[in-house]
Every structure is written in C-alpha cells, then in structure tokens.
Motif scaffolding. Structure first.
Motif, short mmCIF file in Angstrom:
data_model
loop_
_atom_site.label_atom_id
_atom_site.label_comp_id
_atom_site.label_asym_id
_atom_site.label_seq_id
_atom_site.Cartn_x
_atom_site.Cartn_y
_atom_site.Cartn_z
N ILE A 150 86.47 18.27 -54.94
CA ILE A 150 86.96 17.33 -55.85
C ILE A 150 88.40 17.58 -56.35
N LEU A 151 89.18 16.58 -56.26
CA LEU A 151 90.62 16.78 -56.94
C LEU A 151 90.46 15.86 -58.21
N CYS A 152 91.31 16.26 -59.23
CA CYS A 152 91.43 15.54 -60.54
C CYS A 152 92.85 15.60 -61.08
N GLY A 153 93.28 14.21 -61.38
CA GLY A 153 94.69 14.35 -61.70
C GLY A 153 94.75 13.44 -63.33
N VAL A 154 95.55 13.85 -64.13
CA VAL A 154 95.57 13.30 -65.26
C VAL A 154 97.36 12.71 -65.25
N CYS A 155 97.16 11.40 -65.15
CA CYS A 155 98.84 10.92 -65.11
C CYS A 155 98.95 10.01 -66.30
N PRO A 156 100.14 10.37 -66.95
CA PRO A 156 100.86 9.20 -67.95
C PRO A 156 100.93 8.14 -67.46
N VAL A 157 100.82 6.96 -68.30
CA VAL A 157 101.18 5.62 -67.81
C VAL A 157 102.37 5.39 -68.91
N PHE A 189 93.22 19.65 -61.25
CA PHE A 189 92.73 20.73 -60.73
C PHE A 189 91.94 20.35 -59.33
N LEU A 190 91.63 21.48 -58.62
CA LEU A 190 90.88 21.43 -57.36
C LEU A 190 89.77 22.29 -57.63
N PHE A 191 88.64 21.91 -57.43
CA PHE A 191 87.35 22.43 -57.44
C PHE A 191 86.39 22.30 -56.24
N PRO A 192 85.95 23.27 -55.79
CA PRO A 192 86.18 24.74 -55.80
C PRO A 192 87.41 25.08 -55.13
N ALA A 193 87.96 26.47 -55.48
CA ALA A 193 89.14 26.55 -54.79
C ALA A 193 88.96 26.93 -53.27
N PHE A 194 89.91 26.89 -52.60
CA PHE A 194 89.89 26.91 -50.96
C PHE A 194 90.54 28.51 -50.54
N ASP A 195 89.70 29.38 -50.75
CA ASP A 195 90.16 30.77 -50.56
C ASP A 195 89.61 31.41 -48.99
#
Length: 381
Positions: A150-157, A189-195
């Motif tokens: 999953i990817l999450c972003g918090v973007c100001p408006v 964030f990116l969860f889980p990491a791509f290692d």
C-alpha cells in the motif's frame, strides 16, 4: 531499500503498468473534520486524472535515501502483536476495500497529525506487483513472487492562484482561478518495504518532503516506533561530537579536510551510480582526523561522543553530515562562502595578535560586479 528498488517501483506507477484499481482517501479541513471521502476507480478516470493521482503517490518515493526516504523498522514484538501493525496489515490484506478499516486509519492519522491549520487530503492505493526474476546476466524472466503493498500520501490543499483566462463565449480575458489545488505530499509511506525485490514486513519506507521535519506526531501514531533522527538532527549531533571531542584541535584546516574528503566520497558515489545508500562509519572519520594531526586521545573521545549520540558502530550518511554544495566560514559579522572545491584557498592566520581569515585575491577582484584594484598592487606596465 536501495535506489534501484525505489526506481523500479516508481517506474511502475503509471496507469498502463500498475495494478491499482482504486484510489481511496478523504479530504480533511483545518478543524480535523472529514469533509468528503474519495473512492474512485482508476479505470473510470480519464488518463490525465489517473496520472495526476498516481503522480502524487509517486512523490512519496522521491528524494534522497536517508534524508527524505527513511527506513522505519518494526520490532519482532510489534510484528507479532501490536495494534499499529495489525492496522497496517489489515489495510494491505483487505486491499483497502474495507471502509471500516480505512476509517480507523483515517481517524488515527487525523487525530495525531498537525498540518498547521491547512486542509489536506489523505490518499491510499493498493498494488500487486508480479516481480519479474532477473538472472546474473541481467536478463528478465517470468515472475516468481508477487509483491503486495500500500502507498499513502498526505497532500496539502491550497488555494489556486489568480490568473488571466480566456472566456470563449465572451471573447474576453477575465481573472480566474481554480478554487483549490492538491499540492504534492508533505509525507507518506510505502508498506511493506521492497527489499531485495520482495516484501520486508519488518520495514516501512517513510517519506518526508522536508528533511528537517519528520512529522513525529504521525510516526508515533501510525508506527509507534523509535523515532529516527532527521538529517538536520544528524548534522547537529555530528558537529557537536566534533567540537566536544576535539576542543582546541577543531581548527579550520581539520574541518576543511574532513569536509573535502566526505564531499569526495559523495561525488564518487554519485559518479558510480551505486544504488546502495552511501554510508560512512565513525572509524573512517577517525582515520581522517588522525591524518590531520588530531591526537589518538581526541579521536577516541570523538568515537565515544558519536556512540552516545548515534549508537555503537553507527553507519552514517555523509550527505546528512555536511553541506557538500557549500563551504561557508563565519567570523563575527562577516560570512565567507566559497565553492567547496576551492575551500583549500581559505587560511587562518594570527597577525600582530589578531586572527584573520585569508584568501588569495587573484588577478580579478570585484565589488558587487564592479572591478576594483587592490591597494599596494603594482600597476601593470
């Protein structure tokens, strides 16, 4: 994660490549109230709109590793049994389809996050990546694993800027502006990491737009892990360790040599395009100090100071320890800035009991662009 793995995921975030089916999210006002929810099928969007959403999420994997992109590590106990890990895992396992789980996540973020009286959007996306295998010769083969994340972003408006626009029906130009615009994410964030090109369930790749602001309130609420040091905090701690341990030996020539050799490491790493993050150990810094005439006792003191601030055997990113693009010396109200590659030109000297900073003037001297002569220089024949 290394840079190659980050780039591999970033290249994937295009409508024709990724398996993202929906974009989820909510619009939050400055009073921490949810104004509206977002649940949009990527397939039903225009290509331009889909690219905008994916572009915003792609931004959460931009910047420098160790500076804007930071590893957040869960303990074994958290992975086995903790509320914060259960929530993230539930988001991933449900593929974000559960409105109840999404709402729990939104509330956790909203209650903790301080966006300084700014409206913002929380964006979420789920993707399943059939990771192609790669042989030693670099050839790409069939997929042997599926990386689900999953990817999450918090973007100001932000309010749109007033511009002149053409109104075809009136054949005139008038002032106009979009009411509000979603700005690039401040964090995500990116969860889980791509290692090693597979899921690492113990790690999250956290993104912050400002390397000096880790949004500790968000980290505490969502991950509940030991806070990493920001780039600014690392530099401050490093400089403090130097001044505490070296005392009077912390001279311009020593600091200049340290700056120069760390800068060379940074440039060499960029030139080689090594995907692994660049690190330097306190032992390597000790060797540089010893070569500059710093005593063994003082370098050992430096090691102890670093261990106290960063932990034993810490590996540090030199880009967080120095400003590789600038070499600045201050003396009272005077600030002298030179190109880092020319830092060797700066000298210190005591003349008649007064401390001076000296640089060779060369043949061309200017004041605000005006050529001037130097008093005492010989006139050209």
């Amino acid at each position: 994660m290394n840079q190659k793995e980050v780039n591999e995921l970033r290249r994937r975030l295009r409508p024709e490549k990724c398996a993202v089916k929906c974009i989820y999210g909510c619009y939050v006002n400055s009073k921490k109230e949810i104004i509206s929810y977002l649940d949009e099928s990527l397939g039903r969007m225009s290509e331009q709109e889909a690219e905008k959403y994916l572009g915003l999420l792609k931004k959460t994997m931009s910047g420098s590793l160790g500076k804007n992109l930071i590893d957040v590590v869960f303990s074994t106990e958290q992975v086995m049994d903790s509320d914060e890990y259960r929530l993230l895992s539930a988001l991933r396992e449900s593929e974000l389809k559960s409105g109840e789980i999404r709402e729990e996540f939104y509330r956790k973020v909203i209650d903790a996050l301080d966006m300084r009286d700014v409206n913002y959007v929380i964006l979420l996306a789920y993707d399943a990546y059939d990771v192609p295998s790669r042989g030693k010769d670099g050839e790409v083969g069939d997929s042997d694993t599926v990386y689900r994340y999953i990817l999450c972003g918090v973007c100001p408006v932000k309010d749109g800027k007033l511009e002149l626009g053409y109104f075809a029906g009136e054949n005139e130009f008038h002032s106009c502006a979009p009411e509000q615009i979603v700005a690039p994410p401040e964090l995500g964030f990116l969860f889980p990491a791509f290692d090693d090109r597979a899921a690492n369930i113990y790690n999250v790749l956290f993104y912050t737009k400002s390397a000096g602001d880790l949004h500790q309130d968000f980290l505490d609420a969502v991950f509940h892990t030991e806070p990493p040091m920001s780039a600014g905090e690392q530099r401050e701690a490093f400089e403090s360790a130097l001044t505490e341990a070296l005392a009077e030996s912390c001279q311009l020539e020593v600091v200049r040599a340290l700056h120069e050799q760390l800068r060379e490491k940074i440039e060499e790493h960029r030139d080689t395009k090594d995907p692994e993050p660049l690190v330097v150990t306190t032992g390597e810094v000790e060797e540089i100090l010893l070569r500059q005439g710093v005593s063994q006792e003082q370098t050992e003191a430096f090691r102890r100071e670093c261990a106290e601030r960063f932990g034993e055997n810490a590996a540090l990113n030199p880009e967080n320890l120095i400003d590789s693009k600038r070499f600045e010396v201050r003396a009272g109200d005077v600030t002298l800035t030179v190109e880092p590659a020319c830092s060797y030109l700066v000298e210190t000297r005591v003349i008649d009991g007064v401390k001076y900073l000296l640089i060779p003037a060369g043949s061309d001297v200017e004041v605000n662009g005006l050529p001037v002569s130097v008093a005492g220089e010989e006139d050209p024949e």
